[in-house]
Design a protein around this motif. Structure first.
Motif, short mmCIF file in Angstrom:
data_model
loop_
_atom_site.label_atom_id
_atom_site.label_comp_id
_atom_site.label_asym_id
_atom_site.label_seq_id
_atom_site.Cartn_x
_atom_site.Cartn_y
_atom_site.Cartn_z
N CYS A 173 41.49 10.94 -4.10
CA CYS A 173 40.87 11.93 -3.22
C CYS A 173 39.39 11.65 -3.20
O CYS A 173 38.73 11.71 -4.25
CB CYS A 173 41.15 13.34 -3.72
SG CYS A 173 40.23 14.64 -2.85
N SER A 174 38.85 11.31 -2.04
CA SER A 174 37.41 11.06 -1.91
C SER A 174 36.78 12.22 -1.16
O SER A 174 37.05 12.44 0.02
CB SER A 174 37.16 9.74 -1.17
OG SER A 174 37.43 8.64 -2.00
N LEU A 175 35.95 12.98 -1.88
CA LEU A 175 35.25 14.14 -1.34
C LEU A 175 33.84 13.72 -0.96
O LEU A 175 33.02 13.38 -1.82
CB LEU A 175 35.23 15.26 -2.38
CG LEU A 175 34.37 16.48 -2.08
CD1 LEU A 175 34.88 17.23 -0.85
CD2 LEU A 175 34.29 17.41 -3.29
N ALA A 176 33.56 13.71 0.34
CA ALA A 176 32.21 13.40 0.82
C ALA A 176 31.39 14.68 0.79
O ALA A 176 31.77 15.68 1.40
CB ALA A 176 32.27 12.83 2.23
N VAL A 177 30.27 14.65 0.08
CA VAL A 177 29.45 15.86 -0.05
C VAL A 177 28.16 15.78 0.75
O VAL A 177 27.61 16.81 1.15
CB VAL A 177 29.17 16.19 -1.53
CG1 VAL A 177 30.46 16.51 -2.25
CG2 VAL A 177 28.44 15.06 -2.24
N THR A 178 27.65 14.58 0.98
CA THR A 178 26.50 14.40 1.87
C THR A 178 26.64 13.05 2.57
O THR A 178 27.16 12.09 2.00
CB THR A 178 25.15 14.42 1.12
OG1 THR A 178 25.15 13.42 0.09
CG2 THR A 178 24.87 15.78 0.50
N GLY A 179 26.19 12.98 3.82
CA GLY A 179 26.15 11.73 4.53
C GLY A 179 27.39 11.46 5.36
O GLY A 179 28.19 12.34 5.65
N ARG A 180 27.55 10.18 5.75
CA ARG A 180 28.68 9.73 6.55
C ARG A 180 29.29 8.51 5.87
O ARG A 180 28.60 7.70 5.24
CB ARG A 180 28.25 9.37 7.98
CG ARG A 180 27.82 10.56 8.79
CD ARG A 180 27.42 10.17 10.22
NE ARG A 180 28.52 9.64 10.98
CZ ARG A 180 29.48 10.39 11.54
NH1 ARG A 180 29.48 11.70 11.38
NH2 ARG A 180 30.44 9.84 12.25
N PHE A 181 30.62 8.37 6.06
CA PHE A 181 31.35 7.30 5.40
C PHE A 181 32.39 6.73 6.35
O PHE A 181 32.96 7.45 7.18
CB PHE A 181 32.05 7.81 4.13
CG PHE A 181 31.08 8.27 3.08
CD1 PHE A 181 30.62 7.39 2.11
CD2 PHE A 181 30.60 9.57 3.07
CE1 PHE A 181 29.71 7.79 1.16
CE2 PHE A 181 29.70 9.99 2.13
CZ PHE A 181 29.25 9.10 1.16
N GLU A 182 32.64 5.43 6.18
CA GLU A 182 33.72 4.76 6.91
C GLU A 182 34.76 4.32 5.89
O GLU A 182 34.47 3.50 5.01
CB GLU A 182 33.20 3.57 7.70
CG GLU A 182 34.26 2.96 8.62
CD GLU A 182 33.68 1.93 9.57
OE1 GLU A 182 34.30 1.68 10.62
OE2 GLU A 182 32.61 1.37 9.25
N HIS A 183 35.96 4.90 6.00
CA HIS A 183 37.07 4.55 5.11
C HIS A 183 37.88 3.42 5.76
O HIS A 183 38.41 3.59 6.86
CB HIS A 183 37.97 5.76 4.87
CG HIS A 183 37.30 6.89 4.15
ND1 HIS A 183 36.93 6.82 2.83
CD2 HIS A 183 36.92 8.13 4.59
CE1 HIS A 183 36.37 7.96 2.47
NE2 HIS A 183 36.35 8.77 3.52
N HIS A 184 37.96 2.30 5.06
CA HIS A 184 38.73 1.15 5.54
C HIS A 184 40.01 1.08 4.72
O HIS A 184 39.97 0.93 3.49
CB HIS A 184 37.93 -0.14 5.36
CG HIS A 184 36.59 -0.11 6.04
ND1 HIS A 184 36.44 -0.38 7.38
CD2 HIS A 184 35.36 0.18 5.56
CE1 HIS A 184 35.16 -0.27 7.70
NE2 HIS A 184 34.48 0.08 6.61
#
Length: 307
Positions: free
Chosen positions: A219-230
Motif C-alpha cells: 500500500c503506497s500512501l502519497a501524502v504530498t506531491g504527485r507520483f506515477e505508478h508503473h
C-alpha cells in the motif's frame, strides 16, 4: 532490479515463495484511490472519513476540525494512527493513557476503548487489520475482497509488544539519517510502515527500482506531491488474465494498492516536495532482518527473523 545506491540492493535474494500458489491463480489488478468521491461517513461530531482496504489492511482517512473526534468503543486489536503533516494536532486517549501529539507521527493505539480528538484542523489516517469488521464493511472497495486473493499471504500477527499493550508514540522526524538504511521503518504486530525519504522535485528517470513481491501487497500512501505508478502484470498460462502495462499518475492524498507478483516502481513527478509512506501487512521479514526497524525493541520480530 535496484539502482546500486538503493539500500534495497543489499537485500538477500529470495528463492521460491514460501506458499504454493497455482500458476494460473488470478493476479489482482492494481487499484488507486484519490479520495475525491463522497466520504463513507460524515457528521458534525466525527468529521468526514473515507475507507479503502487491501487484503489484510483497512485504511481510513479522516478530515477533522478542532474538537471533532474518532472513537473506538470496543476495539479488539491494536491499531495505528498516522499524522502526515507538520500542522497536525491531536489528543489520543486509550484507557487511562493519553498523549498530545503534534506534527508527523505514528501512534500505536492498544486494544480497548480509545479516542482521537483533533485539537486543530487535522487530517488523520488510521490503519486497522482486516479483523476489524465494522470498518471493513465501510470500505469503498469492500466488494473486491468478498473472497481472499489467493496470491496474498494471510495475516499472522507477529509477537506481542514488549511490556504489553499500551499507547506508543513515534516521531519519524526525530530519527537522523543513516547511510545504508532504507527510509524510517516502524513495526506493529500487523503492520510495517515506512516513511520514505521525500523527493524535492521529480525522481531521476534513470534511478528507478522495478521489482516484485512474491506474496504480499504493498500500500503506497502519497501524502504530498504527485507520483506515477508503473506496474506490469506478469503473464500467466491464462491469456484472458493478461493486462497492458500501467503508468498511472496520482496526486496527494492517494492510495495505490499494488498486488503480488506485479513488477512495479513509482516515480515522484511533482515539482515540489513528494513523499510516500509504504505500508505492508503482515510486516516484512526481509526489512526486519536488515535491522532497519526503528522500534524493534518494542515490537519483536517473528521467530524466524533475526534483526
Amino acid at each position: 532490479m535496484y539502482d546500486p545506491t538503493d539500500p534495497r540492493s543489499t537485500l538477500a535474494s529470495t528463492s521460491a515463495p514460501a506458499r504454493a500458489v497455482p500458476a494460473d491463480a488470478p493476479i489482482a489488478a492494481p487499484t488507486y484511490t484519490e479520495f475525491d468521491g463522497p466520504p463513507q461517513t460524515d457528521d458534525e461530531r466525527h468529521g468526514s472519513t473515507w475507507v479503502v482496504r487491501g487484503q489484510n489492511f483497512l485504511l481510513t482517512r479522516s478530515r477533522l476540525t478542532a474538537g471533532q473526534t474518532l472513537e473506538r468503543t470496543d476495539q479488539e486489536h491494536e491499531y495505528v494512527v498516522l499524522l502526515t503533516s507538520d500542522d497536525a494536532r491531536v489528543e489520543v486517549t486509550a484507557g487511562a493513557e493519553s498523549a498530545s501529539v503534534a506534527g508527523v507521527a505514528l501512534v500505536v493505539v492498544p486494544p480497548g476503548p480509545s479516542t482521537v480528538r483533533a485539537t486543530a484542523d487535522t487530517e488523520v489516517v488510521r490503519l486497522f487489520d482486516h479483523r476489524t469488521a465494522d470498518v471493513a464493511a465501510l470500505a469503498m472497495n469492500a466488494a473486491d475482497y468478498a473472497e481472499p486473493h489467493a496470491r496474498v499471504a494471510p495475516l499472522e500477527p507477529w509477537p506481542e509488544p514488549a511490556g504489553g499493550d499500551r499507547l506508543r508514540v513515534y516521531r519519524p522526524g526525530e530519527v537522523p539519517d543513516e547511510p545504508g538504511r532504507f527510509g524510517r521503518i516502524f513495526r506493529t504486530r500487523a503492520f510495517m510502515i515506512n516513511f520514505l525519504d521525500p523527493f524535492d522535485g521529480p525522481r531521476p528517470r534513470n534511478k528507478l527500482s522495478p521489482h516484485h513481491h512474491d506474496d504480499f501487497q504493498q500500500c503506497s500512501l502519497a501524502v504530498t506531491g504527485r507520483f506515477e505508478h508503473h506496474i506490469r502484470t506478469p503473464w500467466t498460462t491464462d491469456m484472458d488474465q493478461w493486462r497492458p502495462d500501467e503508468h498511472t499518475v496520482v496526486g496527494s492524498p492517494s492510495v495505490a494498492v499494488i498486488p503480488p507478483p506485479t513488477v512495479h516502481t513509482t516515480r515522484a513527478c511533482g515539482e515540489g516536495r513528494n513523499q510516500l509512506i509504504d505500508i505492508f501487512s503482515p510486516p516484512r521479514e526481509d526489512f526486519s532482518a536488515k535491522g532497519w526497524v526503528l522500534n524493534a525493541a518494542d515490537y519483536p520480530a517473528a521467530v524466524q527473523v533475526t534483526s
